[in-house]
Motif scaffolding. Structure first.
Motif, PDB file in Angstrom:
ATOM      1  N   SER A  74     -24.104   8.678 -18.760  1.00 27.16           N
ATOM      2  CA  SER A  74     -23.891   7.298 -19.201  1.00 27.16           C
ATOM      3  C   SER A  74     -24.965   6.880 -20.201  1.00 27.16           C
ATOM      4  O   SER A  74     -26.131   7.269 -20.074  1.00 27.16           O
ATOM      5  CB  SER A  74     -23.905   6.337 -18.014  1.00 27.16           C
ATOM      6  OG  SER A  74     -22.855   6.647 -17.119  1.00 27.16           O
ATOM      7  N   GLU A 145     -19.603   6.132 -20.448  1.00 26.56           N
ATOM      8  CA  GLU A 145     -19.650   6.187 -18.992  1.00 26.56           C
ATOM      9  C   GLU A 145     -19.046   7.509 -18.522  1.00 26.56           C
ATOM     10  O   GLU A 145     -17.909   7.828 -18.864  1.00 26.56           O
ATOM     11  CB  GLU A 145     -18.889   5.008 -18.394  1.00 26.56           C
ATOM     12  CG  GLU A 145     -18.977   4.919 -16.882  1.00 26.56           C
ATOM     13  CD  GLU A 145     -18.358   3.630 -16.352  1.00 26.56           C
ATOM     14  OE1 GLU A 145     -19.087   2.641 -16.212  1.00 26.56           O
ATOM     15  OE2 GLU A 145     -17.136   3.623 -16.103  1.00 26.56           O
ATOM     16  N   SER A 146     -19.838   8.258 -17.774  1.00 20.93           N
ATOM     17  CA  SER A 146     -19.407   9.571 -17.268  1.00 20.93           C
ATOM     18  C   SER A 146     -18.865  10.451 -18.391  1.00 20.93           C
ATOM     19  O   SER A 146     -17.851  11.144 -18.236  1.00 20.93           O
ATOM     20  CB  SER A 146     -18.345   9.396 -16.173  1.00 20.93           C
ATOM     21  OG  SER A 146     -18.866   8.654 -15.086  1.00 20.93           O
ATOM     22  N   GLU A 269     -21.619   1.895 -14.483  1.00 17.71           N
ATOM     23  CA  GLU A 269     -22.737   2.734 -14.079  1.00 17.71           C
ATOM     24  C   GLU A 269     -24.078   2.192 -14.560  1.00 17.71           C
ATOM     25  O   GLU A 269     -25.098   2.391 -13.900  1.00 17.71           O
ATOM     26  CB  GLU A 269     -22.514   4.159 -14.608  1.00 17.71           C
ATOM     27  CG  GLU A 269     -21.315   4.840 -13.974  1.00 17.71           C
ATOM     28  CD  GLU A 269     -21.088   6.243 -14.508  1.00 17.71           C
ATOM     29  OE1 GLU A 269     -21.891   6.680 -15.371  1.00 17.71           O
ATOM     30  OE2 GLU A 269     -20.128   6.893 -14.076  1.00 17.71           O
ATOM     31  N   ASP A 270     -24.093   1.510 -15.702  1.00 19.50           N
ATOM     32  CA  ASP A 270     -25.349   0.962 -16.222  1.00 19.50           C
ATOM     33  C   ASP A 270     -25.628  -0.401 -15.584  1.00 19.50           C
ATOM     34  O   ASP A 270     -24.816  -1.315 -15.685  1.00 19.50           O
ATOM     35  CB  ASP A 270     -25.282   0.823 -17.748  1.00 19.50           C
ATOM     36  CG  ASP A 270     -26.654   0.609 -18.362  1.00 19.50           C
ATOM     37  OD1 ASP A 270     -27.264  -0.437 -18.085  1.00 19.50           O
ATOM     38  OD2 ASP A 270     -27.115   1.492 -19.109  1.00 19.50           O
TER      39      ASP A 270
END
Length: 319
Positions: A74, A145-146, A269-270
């Motif tokens: 991420s 993300e990912s 995720e962040d």
């Protein structure tokens, strides 16, 4: 000595007679100007009185933001500068109602304030958050993300922002219920909007004691699902604000304001995107005539990266 004391007493008494609705009710027209907050239609709080007849606000906000983080697959980059120019018009309808409209124009670019902000932070021994290591005056908003790129915007330019329809209903001498409808007149692909409608409603309440004035605001908004980080947007957002003004001279007031809102995104995720927002505004209102004021101020982000690092605010408000 006695002459000065008498003058101060007379000045304080005169300031205490200034009608709140005519002077001390005017605070700075501030909101979170971050690119990823723009599409939610966050309102400017702190206006507890309706216009006497007609009211105008011509405003210019220059906001600069920078944040970069990376963790595994991420990565988040927020780097750009936006000048927002807006015209707001409100009109009294009968004894208790007010209607209005706000039309914004955005100029999105790498800007010119990066080095000045770095010097500002150095002067006050504040962290630069990696600004001094990044490319100067670039414009890029990117979120991975990912390993999947969900956002990547580099398109600079001047374009229409998202217009608002405004309404208010007075609930008493110093309290107003306000609402706004944000229209999808911007462009999500260029972060000038979110291609979706947002509705907000809030209460503004004001006080004045002598040379001091204050307001307290609270409410919420509902944002229909737009295109910016579509799967992560929160639909419901809580709003709050407070302000304090001090009439230092008959034609000069100093202002301190706080705006807050709950997190705008979820399941990301962040952690920066999951943060609630808090903006601190400090400025002054200069009286130009009985019905007009010039506002100048700046806005900082006590909650780091939840709003622009630094914003300048200029406005002419008149009735």
């Amino acid at each position: 000595m006695f002459g000065r004391l008498r003058a101060r007493i007379l000045l304080s008494a005169a300031l205490g007679l200034i009608p709140l609705s005519a002077q001390a009710d005017r605070f700075m027209n501030l909101r979170n100007e971050a690119a990823l907050a723009r599409g939610f239609g966050l309102p400017a709080l702190g206006r507890a009185h309706l216009a006497e007849d007609k009211a105008w606000i011509l405003s210019a906000d220059l906001s600069n933001e920078y944040h970069a983080s990376q963790d595994g697959g991420s990565a988040l980059l927020l780097d750009g500068e936006t000048a927002r120019y807006a015209i707001e018009y409100r009109r009294r309808i009968g004894a208790r109602m007010e209607l209005g409209v706000e039309l914004p124009l955005l100029h999105q670019s790498g800007g010119f304030m990066d080095s000045a902000i770095e010097n500002w932070h150095d002067w006050f021994s504040l962290p630069n958050g990696g600004r001094d290591e990044a490319e100067q005056d670039q414009y890029r908003y990117r979120y991975v993300e990912s390993g999947e790129t969900l956002l990547d915007v580099t398109d600079r330019g001047t374009r229409l922002g998202e217009a608002r329809l405004l309404a208010a209903w007075t609930l008493g001498a110093d309290t107003a219920l306000r609402g706004a409808i944000k229209l999808p007149t911007g462009d999500a692909d260029r972060l000038s909007g979110n291609d979706a409608v947002a509705l907000s409603a809030w209460l503004d309440h004001a006080w004045q004691r002598g040379a001091w004035s204050a307001y307290l605001s609270g409410g919420g908004l509902y944002a229909a699902q737009g295109e910016v980080l579509r799967e992560h947007q929160r639909r419901w957002v809580a709003l709050g604000g407070a302000g304090l003004g001090w009439q230092a001279r008959p034609a000069l007031r100093f202002l301190v304001q706080l705006n807050a809102h709950s997190a705008l995104y979820e399941n990301v995720e962040d952690d920066v995107l999951r943060r609630a927002g808090l903006q601190l505004g400090i400025g002054a209102a200069i009286r130009l005539s009985p019905g007009s004021e010039f506002h100048i101020g700046f806005q900082e982000d006590p909650v780091v990266a939840s709003s622009p690092d630094f914003s300048l605010h200029f406005a002419l408000a008149f009735e």
